[in-house]
Design an enzyme around this catalytic site. Structure first.
Site, PDB file in Angstrom:
ATOM      1  CB  SER A 160     -25.580  53.003   2.491  1.00  0.00           C
ATOM      2  OG  SER A 160     -24.846  52.418   1.531  1.00  0.00           O
ATOM      3  CG  ASP A 226     -18.318  50.008   4.643  1.00  0.00           C
ATOM      4  OD1 ASP A 226     -18.559  49.911   3.628  1.00  0.00           O
ATOM      5  OD2 ASP A 226     -18.998  50.403   5.342  1.00  0.00           O
ATOM      6  CG  HIS A 238     -21.966  48.897   3.495  1.00  0.00           C
ATOM      7  ND1 HIS A 238     -21.505  50.280   3.876  1.00  0.00           N
ATOM      8  CD2 HIS A 238     -23.209  49.163   2.740  1.00  0.00           C
ATOM      9  CE1 HIS A 238     -22.299  51.104   3.321  1.00  0.00           C
ATOM     10  NE2 HIS A 238     -23.402  50.568   2.789  1.00  0.00           N
TER      11      HIS A 238
END
Length: 259
Positions: A160, A226, A238
């Protein structure tokens, strides 16, 4: 008696409100991992590694006994391979929900070698402005270890916002706040780049396109749906990297790049 019951009811109400507030805060932290294109708009600023002073002090102490031995072979206490990984937004300091199993899987893939790990020190803040300082910390750690451990190879990556940290460290510009990139003379020491849920995908780019020097060394995982890397609307996608097999695939890829 009636007054005591009223007082008890009020106290119970206050406890309930506190619990609700805590629950809302937890949801906000979890939702902070979602990165939108707007989060990266106009975020150019200077950078410095968060808490880097204390870390580098510990690192110098760790390798102090090895000074002057960098001329040939790895010094005592150096690992053959080191995973340098940046966690996702809102996670507490450490390797994070993806980095921890990745470190374990990489060690399993390289059972004949010593494998160390380092968790990038940065805020992982929800406004995404900590990515640049995170990249600086990643780069400066690699510089320090490379100097003391001439044979150590690096696997770098992130999840991320941690993927954005990695992007900046390998020289991709315009993806977050400014940070220090890995110097050209050390990039050959980076054997592999492994990222998960990379916000670079929002720009319809890949590491291979944005940093061609690392094209053959990089693997990126973006789950279907995602919203962080693929523009989908399934936030659960995610959060699934640590349990959908991509951690093992990332470790296998990285191990195959170790010389």
């Amino acid at each position: 008696m009636a007054k005591r019951r009223v007082g008890a009811n009020r106290a119970a109400g206050r406890r309930t409100r506190r619990l609700v507030a805590v629950g809302i805060s937890a949801v906000v932290v979890a939702a902070g991992a979602v990165v939108t294109p707007q989060a990266f708009a106009g975020t150019a600023s200077g950078s410095s590694a968060t808490s880097s002073g204390s870390f580098f002090q510990r690192l110098r102490e760790r390798f102090a006994q090895n000074d002057g031995q960098a001329g040939g072979g790895n010094a005592a206490g150096c690992s053959d391979v080191e995973l340098v990984f940046a966690r996702g937004t809102g996670e507490p300091q450490g390797l994070g929900i993806v980095g921890r199993p990745l470190a374990q899987a990489l060690g399993g893939e390289l059972s004949g070698r010593t494998v160390g790990s380092f968790a990038v020190v940065y805020d992982a803040a929800s406004n995404q402005r900590s990515a640049g300082p995170g990249a600086t910390n990643m780069t400066e750690h690699i510089e320090q270890v490379a100097q003391s451990c001439p044979e150590t190879q690096f696997v770098i990556g992130g999840y991320s916002q941690g993927a954005t940290v990695t992007d900046i460290a390998i020289g991709i510009r315009g993806v977050g706040t400014q940070g220090k990139a890995i110097p050209a003379d050390l990039r050959s020491r980076v054997a592999a780049v492994v990222v998960y849920g990379n916000p670079l995908g929002i720009r319809r780019q890949t590491i291979a396109q944005a940093a061609p020097e690392f094209a053959g060394k990089a693997i990126e995982f973006c789950n279907n749906g995602d919203p962080v890397c693929g523009g989908g609307n399934n936030f659960a996608a995610h959060l699934a990297y640590n349990r959908n097999g991509t951690v093992g695939r990332g470790a296998e890829f990285a191990a195959g790049k170790i010389g």
